[in-house]
Design an enzyme around this catalytic site. Structure first.
Site, PDB file in Angstrom:
ATOM      1  N   GLY A 151       0.907  -1.280  -0.097  1.00 30.21           N
ATOM      2  CA  GLY A 151      -0.070   0.016   0.063  1.00 30.21           C
ATOM      3  C   GLY A 151       0.785   1.346   0.001  1.00 30.21           C
ATOM      4  O   GLY A 151       2.021   1.309  -0.399  1.00 30.21           O
ATOM      5  N   CYS A 152       0.198   2.465   0.444  1.00 31.70           N
ATOM      6  CA  CYS A 152       1.052   3.673   0.597  1.00 31.70           C
ATOM      7  C   CYS A 152       2.319   3.458   1.286  1.00 31.70           C
ATOM      8  O   CYS A 152       2.418   2.868   2.159  1.00 31.70           O
ATOM      9  CB  CYS A 152       0.186   4.518   1.258  1.00 31.70           C
ATOM     10  SG  CYS A 152       1.118   6.273   1.588  1.00 31.70           S
ATOM     11  N   PHE A 153       3.393   3.845   0.520  1.00 32.73           N
ATOM     12  CA  PHE A 153       4.688   3.491   1.087  1.00 32.73           C
ATOM     13  C   PHE A 153       5.092   4.304   2.498  1.00 32.73           C
ATOM     14  O   PHE A 153       6.004   3.976   3.285  1.00 32.73           O
ATOM     15  CB  PHE A 153       6.031   3.574   0.016  1.00 32.73           C
ATOM     16  CG  PHE A 153       6.047   4.994  -0.804  1.00 32.73           C
ATOM     17  CD1 PHE A 153       5.592   6.077  -0.427  1.00 32.73           C
ATOM     18  CD2 PHE A 153       6.874   4.748  -1.992  1.00 32.73           C
ATOM     19  CE1 PHE A 153       5.808   7.325  -1.268  1.00 32.73           C
ATOM     20  CE2 PHE A 153       6.536   5.909  -2.587  1.00 32.73           C
ATOM     21  CZ  PHE A 153       6.303   7.117  -2.425  1.00 32.73           C
ATOM     22  N   TRP A 154       4.403   5.431   2.692  1.00 34.41           N
ATOM     23  CA  TRP A 154       4.562   6.215   3.897  1.00 34.41           C
ATOM     24  C   TRP A 154       4.557   5.537   5.231  1.00 34.41           C
ATOM     25  O   TRP A 154       5.501   5.458   6.094  1.00 34.41           O
ATOM     26  CB  TRP A 154       3.818   7.467   3.882  1.00 34.41           C
ATOM     27  CG  TRP A 154       4.121   8.436   2.936  1.00 34.41           C
ATOM     28  CD1 TRP A 154       5.235   8.487   1.830  1.00 34.41           C
ATOM     29  CD2 TRP A 154       3.196   9.639   2.463  1.00 34.41           C
ATOM     30  NE1 TRP A 154       4.973   9.676   1.325  1.00 34.41           N
ATOM     31  CE2 TRP A 154       3.759   9.864   1.190  1.00 34.41           C
ATOM     32  CE3 TRP A 154       1.857   9.679   2.935  1.00 34.41           C
ATOM     33  CZ2 TRP A 154       3.018  11.201   0.745  1.00 34.41           C
ATOM     34  CZ3 TRP A 154       1.205  10.819   2.161  1.00 34.41           C
ATOM     35  CH2 TRP A 154       1.652  11.458   1.147  1.00 34.41           C
TER      36      TRP A 154
END
Length: 181
Positions: free
Chosen positions: A27-30
Site C-alpha cells: 500500500g502507501c509507502f509512507w
C-alpha cells in the site's frame, strides 16, 4: 510547508558488510516505511518504485497507473538482530494482503501487495510464509512474490514523510501510525 524537494536520493543498492536488503510493497509507502523504521535491526529505509516498466518513474506517473510500478520500501537490515522471517511477519501484519490492487481507500496497481526477493532464501521464506498466512483468510492472498528488479528512489520529499510530519520513528515506538496525503 514550503516547496516539495523533487530531487531523488541515491538508490539503496547494496547492503554493507553482513547486512542484507529486503523490499516490500503493502500500500502507501509512507506508513510501510515507518513501521519498518521503528524495528531494531533495520538499519535504513528508502521509499521508491519497483516492479514496473518505466526507467524514470515519478510519483505522478506511478499514481497514473501507466508505469506498472508499485510503491515500495527497500530496507537494509542486520540479520543478526532481525531475521527475514521477522520482517515478513511485520509485512503481513501491516496490511490486508487479500485486497488486490488497493489498500483501504488507496486504489490502483501501485498499492498492490508484493514481496520482491533478493535471493533464493528470501523467495523460499516468502513463499512458505504466504502459505502459512493464507490460513488466516477465507479469500486468496493476492501478494506477488517476485524477484527484486530495478528500484527507483522516490522523490526526496517522500523519504521519511511521516517522520517529517511529526510521527515517531524511534526504535521500539508503538504509537499508532496515521497515514495522510
Amino acid at each position: 510547508m514550503g516547496t516539495k524537494d523533487l530531487s531523488t536520493p541515491p538508490v539503496l543498492e547494496k547492503a554493507q558488510g553482513s547486512s542484507q536488503l529486503a523490499t516490500f510493497a503493502a500500500g502507501c509507502f509512507w506508513s510501510v516505511e515507518l513501521v519498518f523504521q521503528r524495528k531494531d535491526g533495520v538499519l535504513q529505509t528508502q521509499v521508491g518504485y519497483t516492479g514496473g516498466h518505466d526507467n524514470k518513474p515519478s510519483y505522478e506517473a506511478v499514481c497514473s497507473g501507466t508505469t506498472g510500478h508499485a510503491e515500495a520500501v527497500r530496507l537494509e537490515y542486520d540479520p543478526k538482530t532481525i531475521s527475514y522471517d521477522d520482517l515478513l511477519t511485520i509485512f503481513w501484519n501491516k496490511h490486508n494482503p487479500t485486497q488486490g490492487n488497493r489498500q483501504g481507500g488507496d486504489i490502483g496497481t501501485q498499492y498492490r501487495s508484493a514481496i520482491f526477493y533478493h535471493n533464493e532464501e528470501q523467495k523460499n521464506l516468502a513463499e512458505a510464509s504466504k502459505t502459512k498466512r493464507q490460513n488466516n483468510y477465507d479469500v486468496p492472498i493476492t501478494t506477488e512474490i517476485v524477484p527484486a528488479g530495478p528500484f527507483y528512489a522516490a522523490e526526496q520529499y517522500h523519504q521519511g514523510y511521516l517522520e517529517k510530519g511529526g510521527q515517531c520513528a524511534a526504535k521500539g515506538c508503538s504509537d499508532n501510525i496515521r497515514c495522510y496525503g
